[in-house]
Design an enzyme around this catalytic site. Structure first.
Site, mmCIF file in Angstrom:
data_model
loop_
_atom_site.group_PDB
_atom_site.id
_atom_site.type_symbol
_atom_site.label_atom_id
_atom_site.label_comp_id
_atom_site.label_asym_id
_atom_site.label_seq_id
_atom_site.Cartn_x
_atom_site.Cartn_y
_atom_site.Cartn_z
ATOM 1 N N ARG A 15 53.181 32.176 38.844
ATOM 2 C CA ARG A 15 54.634 32.492 37.783
ATOM 3 C C ARG A 15 55.533 33.529 38.805
ATOM 4 O O ARG A 15 56.294 34.078 38.172
ATOM 5 C CB ARG A 15 53.919 33.642 37.108
ATOM 6 N N GLN A 73 38.337 30.448 49.867
ATOM 7 C CA GLN A 73 37.580 29.767 49.234
ATOM 8 C C GLN A 73 38.554 28.872 48.586
ATOM 9 O O GLN A 73 40.044 29.197 48.380
ATOM 10 C CB GLN A 73 37.993 30.590 47.984
ATOM 11 N N GLY A 136 39.540 41.560 30.668
ATOM 12 C CA GLY A 136 38.131 41.932 30.191
ATOM 13 C C GLY A 136 38.104 43.029 29.832
ATOM 14 O O GLY A 136 38.126 44.253 29.960
ATOM 15 N N GLU A 151 35.351 38.525 28.404
ATOM 16 C CA GLU A 151 36.931 38.236 29.182
ATOM 17 C C GLU A 151 37.278 37.739 27.780
ATOM 18 O O GLU A 151 36.887 37.704 26.669
ATOM 19 C CB GLU A 151 37.231 36.440 29.992
ATOM 20 N N TYR A 363 82.798 52.994 69.934
ATOM 21 C CA TYR A 363 81.351 52.218 70.338
ATOM 22 C C TYR A 363 80.891 51.870 71.705
ATOM 23 O O TYR A 363 81.718 52.428 71.973
ATOM 24 C CB TYR A 363 81.413 50.644 70.254
HETATM 25 C C1 UD1 Z 1 39.889 39.467 35.945
HETATM 26 C C2 UD1 Z 1 39.328 39.687 35.148
HETATM 27 C C3 UD1 Z 1 39.227 40.772 33.812
HETATM 28 C C4 UD1 Z 1 40.595 42.020 34.556
HETATM 29 C C5 UD1 Z 1 41.834 41.401 34.556
HETATM 30 C C6 UD1 Z 1 42.146 42.366 35.320
HETATM 31 C C7 UD1 Z 1 37.062 38.112 35.933
HETATM 32 C C8 UD1 Z 1 36.266 36.678 35.377
HETATM 33 N N1 UD1 Z 1 38.173 38.627 35.248
HETATM 34 O O1 UD1 Z 1 40.711 38.033 34.981
HETATM 35 O O2 UD1 Z 1 37.691 41.115 33.520
HETATM 36 O O3 UD1 Z 1 40.112 42.424 33.159
HETATM 37 O O4 UD1 Z 1 41.441 40.735 35.642
HETATM 38 O O5 UD1 Z 1 43.829 41.976 35.704
HETATM 39 O O6 UD1 Z 1 37.186 38.928 37.113
HETATM 40 N N2 UD1 Z 1 40.915 35.399 42.615
HETATM 41 C C9 UD1 Z 1 40.481 34.446 43.378
HETATM 42 N N3 UD1 Z 1 39.768 33.181 43.215
HETATM 43 C C10 UD1 Z 1 39.381 33.350 42.358
HETATM 44 C C11 UD1 Z 1 39.819 33.489 41.175
HETATM 45 C C12 UD1 Z 1 40.919 34.655 41.247
HETATM 46 O O7 UD1 Z 1 40.606 35.162 44.718
HETATM 47 O O8 UD1 Z 1 38.674 31.749 42.205
HETATM 48 C C13 UD1 Z 1 41.352 36.285 42.901
HETATM 49 C C14 UD1 Z 1 42.918 36.135 41.801
HETATM 50 O O9 UD1 Z 1 43.784 36.158 43.363
HETATM 51 C C15 UD1 Z 1 43.439 37.993 41.818
HETATM 52 C C16 UD1 Z 1 41.818 38.329 41.340
HETATM 53 O O10 UD1 Z 1 41.528 37.326 42.129
HETATM 54 O O11 UD1 Z 1 43.824 38.696 42.389
HETATM 55 C C17 UD1 Z 1 41.483 38.324 39.639
HETATM 56 O O12 UD1 Z 1 41.695 36.864 39.604
HETATM 57 P P1 UD1 Z 1 42.989 36.370 37.768
HETATM 58 O O13 UD1 Z 1 42.638 35.059 37.480
HETATM 59 O O14 UD1 Z 1 44.073 37.535 37.991
HETATM 60 O O15 UD1 Z 1 41.733 37.278 36.883
HETATM 61 P P2 UD1 Z 1 41.808 37.462 35.390
HETATM 62 O O16 UD1 Z 1 42.022 36.463 34.819
HETATM 63 O O17 UD1 Z 1 43.563 38.097 35.273
#
Ligand code: UD1
Ligand code: MG
Length: 454
Positions: A15, A73, A136, A151, A363
């Site tokens: 986004r 990752q 979550g 979640e 200058y």
């Molecule tokens: C996550 C939490 C949720 C919380 C929310 C707060 C989980 C399952 N959920 O949800 O409970 O309320 O954050 O914002 O943890 N990331 C990785 N690798 C991945 C997935 C994510 O590095 O495979 C990183 C993302 O770049 C980000 C962070 O982890 O910085 C959170 O990921 P995001 O997908 O935003 O999690 P949410 O679904 O928002």
């Protein structure tokens, strides 16, 4: 308590609609990930482990000089999967998980969270939200004890009614991590390995879940798009403005000051509107800074006055000195006490002695200007021959007439004067007058040309 910090930063950030990885987008002049690392460092961890994926090489490159362990990752299979990638390098008693896109988290808050973590306690940072959509939810039993995080997408009606949300930031006993990671499954609505599933596992293993509530939601807010990025920027700026005011600085408008770096300000400093401070800026007591001034990596000493529209970088402005309006002080400029720099004067690698003046349109580059010297309007140091730079050295009490070209290397001795309109190519000895311009002739009986008749 020994500590490892894992920062999750592998997500794509679709986004943002950007070629730049999300965590490299700046807030207050520093990347979001840079802010998180900055806060992490203040906790003196044994290791900082950053999980990268999208734009991994760009992220790595941006922190090339820092002592960080990067873990790739390759596929973003969820927050639990992300932490699992870092697991092998974790040796401390406690592991703290942070998000690379939650930049405003303060070390102070993390310390309070870590105080609640131990080998049999998992500490969760939570936040009360008027609208927790997407977060979550923290699920508690009849006694108020946390039993799980569910979640948003997996939650039922009753669970969605909970307003206590998971910030994602937590501290857990490292010894348990491997066991919990092995038990994660992706059997949920999003088909991801959720880090949040370790909460229920910890409860089942007899650990206590202890929460710490973030007092300000913005501190734990992530940025998913540029609108949220701007909100974080404004929140950060207001926080900085409030800090300065608390320390004795008057801000004409706290909403019109931007700080992109580390600013130290003394008392009774006055900042007018639209001031931008970048890098390391020190502003001593009683300094006044006018509207629309940009200052970067500089020191402004006690009682100095910076007038509107002045741009200062890598400079030292001495006590009681003044610059502007519309002055430009470039790197290596030093103004001693009570020196005066007026409008449309540019200085670079130039030293002005106490009380020296350059009032207008000049200058002055690679120059050293003695105490009380006066530089006439339109004076230019010719410091560059196209290949090399040379210095201009002006002694004390020198008077440079208007519209002089000082062709460096050249020097003007103490108390010497140069005539207006001179091109000074040779040294002027102490107390003498240097004149270097054509003598004026007046032509008697001269007639102006007249228009030819057709
Ligand atoms: C996550 C939490 C949720 C919380 C929310 C707060 C989980 C399952 N959920 O949800 O409970 O309320 O954050 O914002 O943890 N990331 C990785 N690798 C991945 C997935 C994510 O590095 O495979 C990183 C993302 O770049 C980000 C962070 O982890 O910085 C959170 O990921 P995001 O997908 O935003 O999690 P949410 O679904 O928002
Ligand atoms: Mg998120």
């Amino acid at each position: 308590m020994s500590l490892d910090i894992v920062i999750l930063a592998a997500g794509q950030g679709t986004r943002m609609r950007s070629a730049l990885p999300k965590v490299l987008h700046p807030v207050a002049g520093r990347s979001m990930l840079g802010h998180v690392i900055h806060s992490a460092r203040q906790l003196a961890p044994v290791g900082i482990h950053v999980v990268i994926g999208h734009g991994a090489e760009q992220v790595r490159e941006a922190f090339r000089d820092e002592d960080i362990r990067f873990v790739v990752q390759a596929e973003q299979l969820g927050t639990g999967h992300a932490v699992a990638q870092a697991q092998n390098g974790l040796a401390s008693a406690t592991t703290l998980v942070l998000y690379g896109d939650v930049p405003l988290i303060r070390a102070e808050t993390l310390r309070a969270l870590l105080e609640k973590a131990s080998e049999n306690q998992l500490a969760l940072l939570t936040v009360e939200l008027p609208d927790p959509t997407g977060y979550g939810r923290i699920i508690r039993d009849g006694q108020g004890k946390v039993t799980a995080i569910v979640e948003h997408k997996d939650a039922n009606e009753a669970q969605r009614a909970v307003r206590e949300g998971n910030t994602g930031i937590l501290a857990l006993p490292t010894a348990q991590l491997a066991g919990w990671m092995a038990r994660l499954s992706n059997n949920n609505v999003q088909g991801e390995y959720y880090l949040t599933d370790v909460i229920a596992m910890a409860v089942a293993d007899g650990l206590e879940i202890v929460t710490h509530s973030a007092s300000q939601a913005m501190e734990v807010q992530g940025a998913n798009d540029r609108r949220q990025l701007a909100q974080l920027e404004r929140f950060y700026q207001l926080r900085e403005a409030e800090r300065l005011m608390a320390e004795g600085v008057t801000l004409r408008d706290p909403a019109r000051l931007d700080i992109r770096g580390d600013v130290i300000a003394g008392r009774d400093v006055i900042l007018d509107i639209n001031v931008v401070l970048e890098g390391r800026v020190v502003i001593e007591d009683n300094v006044q800074i006018g509207a629309n001034v940009v200052i970067r990596d500089s020191v402004i000493k006690r009682g100095a006055i910076i007038k509107p529209f002045t741009h200062i970088e890598g400079a030292v402005v001495g006590e009681g000195a003044d610059a502007g309006p519309f002055a430009r002080l470039r790197p290596g400029t030093v103004l001693d006490e009570k020196a005066h720099v007026g409008n449309f004067v540019e200085l670079k690698n130039a030293h002005m002695g106490p009380g020296a003046k350059a009032g207008h349109l000049s200058y002055l580059g690679d120059a050293s200007i003695g105490a009380r010297a006066n530089i006439g309007a339109g004076t230019i140091t010719c410091n560059y021959d196209g290949a090399n730079k040379f210095r201009t050295v002006l002694g004390e009490d020198v008077f440079i007439g208007s519209n002089n070209a000082l062709v460096a290397p050249v020097s003007v001795g103490n108390g010497a004067t140069t005539a207006a309109g001179s091109t000074i190519t040779a040294d002027v000895p102490e107390s003498q007058l240097g004149v270097a311009r054509a003598r004026q002739r007046n032509i008697e009986g001269w007639k102006r040309p007249e228009k030819k008749k057709p």
